[in-house]
Structure formats: structure tokens, C-alpha cells
Design an enzyme around this catalytic site. Structure first.
Site, PDB file in Angstrom:
ATOM      1  N   TYR A 184      26.863  84.969  40.471  1.00  0.00           N
ATOM      2  CA  TYR A 184      25.623  84.569  41.150  1.00  0.00           C
ATOM      3  C   TYR A 184      25.265  83.130  40.807  1.00  0.00           C
ATOM      4  O   TYR A 184      25.617  82.625  39.736  1.00  0.00           O
ATOM      5  CB  TYR A 184      24.452  85.453  40.688  1.00  0.00           C
ATOM      6  N   TYR A 206      31.421  92.854  40.291  1.00  0.00           N
ATOM      7  CA  TYR A 206      31.238  92.150  39.011  1.00  0.00           C
ATOM      8  C   TYR A 206      30.893  93.153  37.916  1.00  0.00           C
ATOM      9  O   TYR A 206      30.315  94.208  38.188  1.00  0.00           O
ATOM     10  CB  TYR A 206      30.176  91.048  39.113  1.00  0.00           C
ATOM     11  N   ARG A 247      29.794  96.756  39.175  1.00  0.00           N
ATOM     12  CA  ARG A 247      29.067  96.958  40.420  1.00  0.00           C
ATOM     13  C   ARG A 247      30.023  96.736  41.601  1.00  0.00           C
ATOM     14  O   ARG A 247      30.829  95.813  41.575  1.00  0.00           O
ATOM     15  CB  ARG A 247      27.924  95.936  40.575  1.00  0.00           C
ATOM     16  N   HIS A 272      28.063  94.106  46.987  1.00  0.00           N
ATOM     17  CA  HIS A 272      26.777  94.493  47.584  1.00  0.00           C
ATOM     18  C   HIS A 272      25.974  93.249  47.925  1.00  0.00           C
ATOM     19  O   HIS A 272      26.236  92.160  47.395  1.00  0.00           O
ATOM     20  CB  HIS A 272      25.989  95.410  46.637  1.00  0.00           C
ATOM     21  N   HIS A 316      21.887  91.936  48.310  1.00  0.00           N
ATOM     22  CA  HIS A 316      20.480  92.248  48.040  1.00  0.00           C
ATOM     23  C   HIS A 316      19.615  91.819  49.230  1.00  0.00           C
ATOM     24  O   HIS A 316      19.832  90.745  49.805  1.00  0.00           O
ATOM     25  CB  HIS A 316      19.998  91.500  46.795  1.00  0.00           C
TER      26      HIS A 316
END
Ligand code: FE2
Length: 233
Positions: free
Chosen positions: A103, A142, A153, A156, A158
Site C-alpha cells: 500500500y 499480502y 489476505r 481485495h 477497499h
């Protein structure tokens, strides 16, 4: 007298802190929610969500030499109400990690490379059909930080959806179909009802002639009602 709010539907809505996902402890209220009468201004205004939350690009992938690394995708998300009617004007914030699982955020400690051509977040406004479109790259899986189990995870995206007033907001996550990590993800599986879980997984659209050879994923954000999209931290 304070009235405690009824519990959310435990089958379709996660209840809060999920074992195995340490971050949920700081993303949910630590005290039970309390109901209080809403004022007219809270119910009807302010109407300036868009002024305060200005749109920020609908393109996270860049172009040419400045193109982000990864599988180019188009994400078409439709914001609808419980009857399937579009919710035009909804402000939709979208963020996800890059194709290496990193991120753009100072708290991300994952040892993965930053992509200088990937921005990582967008804020777009739903059009008349409730549709928001994003050109981006498919995010990677990640590892969950600070968890001794070292689970990962799945890919995905958000979402944060603002309605016409500040009080109407949905925060959730969208998943990709066919991902093995979906089966064991503590966040997705915090939704007990398999049918409600399925509503959090995007649909790969049928192949179409596309100028950029991008895969197209379709998704629906249902902002209220019995089939409302589950809220996820
Ligand atoms: Fe995430």
C-alpha cells in the site's frame, strides 16, 4: 435514557473483532452503539459531501512509460439501494495495494516494492446509473502484519461509500472470483452467510473487444436493506 442499538444481523454482517485479524480491534467501536434521536440537519444535510470530498482521479494505472506494473483491469461498480435502484451522486472512495501487495501508506511494513507509477486511491462520483468506473491494476495478496500465524489476505479492493448526508456511509471490501485465499480469509469469512459472502465477490465480465485488452470486473454496492453489502473494516 440511552437505548442500545439492536445487534446487526450476525449472519450477513460481521460482528466486530475477528480472531486472527488483529487490526479489527482498532477498527470497530469498543463500546456498544447507543441510539439517539437524529436532528433534521443530520437527516437532510449537509448536502455538500461532494464539495468537501472532491473527486480524485478514476485511473490508478497510468499510461505508457508511466503505467503501473500489473494486470490492467477495469472495475465497474454500481451503487444501488435495496430495490436495485441506482444511487446517483454517491461519493465512492476506493483504495487497494499494488501488484506486489504494497500500500501507499506509512503504516505498511510489508517488505515489497513500491510502484512509483501506481497511485493507490481514487474518489469518484456515481453517475445517473449509480455507476462508478475505475481503471487500475489487479492488487496482489499480502501477508497480514503483526500476526504470528503469518496468514495472507487475498487480493481485495477497499470501498467507502458516502451517501448524500454524512451519516450514510458504507465501508467494505471487494474480493476477486476464483482466488484460493478467499477460502481462508478471516475478513471475508467473518460474514457467516455464504450467500452474503458471495455478494462481496466481483464478477468477471464476459470478454469483450477492449482497446486495452483489460479484464473487466463488475461489482454491486447495495447501500441498505436486507441484501445490503456487508460492512467490512
Ligand atoms: Fe487491504
Amino acid at each position: 435514557m440511552k437505548i442500545q442499538i439492536d445487534k446487526r444481523d450476525p449472519l450477513t454482517q460481521p460482528q466486530g473483532v475477528e480472531p486472527g485479524y488483529p487490526q479489527t480491534a482498532v477498527r470497530w467501536p469498543s463500546q456498544p452503539l447507543q441510539k439517539r434521536p437524529l436532528t433534521a440537519s443530520e437527516l437532510s444535510g449537509p448536502q455538500d459531501v461532494l464539495r468537501r470530498l472532491a473527486p480524485v482521479r478514476g485511473d490508478l494505472a497510468g499510461h505508457g512509460a508511466k503505467r503501473a506494473i500489473g494486470q490492467l483491469i477495469y472495475l465497474k461498480a454500481r451503487v444501488v439501494d435495496e430495490d436495485g435502484a441506482p444511487v446517483p451522486g454517491a461519493v465512492v472512495e476506493i483504495w487497494h495495494c499494488n501488484a506486489a501487495g504494497k500500500y501507499i501508506h506509512p503504516n505498511d511494513t510489508h517488505d515489497a516494492p513500491v510502484d512509483p507509477n501506481f497511485y493507490g486511491a481514487a474518489r469518484v462520483v456515481a453517475g445517473d446509473g449509480g455507476l462508478v468506473e475505475l481503471r487500475t491494476i489487479k492488487p496482489a495478496a499480502y501477508p497480514v502484519p503483526d500476526d504470528p500465524a503469518r496468514w495472507w489476505r487475498p487480493p481485495h479492493v477497499h470501498f467507502s461509500v458516502w451517501g448524500r448526508v454524512w451519516l450514510s456511509r458504507l465501508v467494505t471490501q471487494m474480493f476477486f472470483p476464483g482466488e484460493p485465499l478467499n477460502e481462508t480469509d478471516a475478513v471475508l469469512n467473518a460474514i457467516r452467510d455464504p450467500e452474503a459472502r458471495e455478494r462481496c465477490i466481483a464478477r468477471l465480465a464476459a470478454p469483450v473487444k477492449h482497446p486495452e485488452q483489460a479484464l473487466v470486473y463488475e461489482y454491486q454496492l447495495v447501500v441498505r436493506g436486507r441484501r445490503a453489502t456487508p460492512g467490512l473494516p
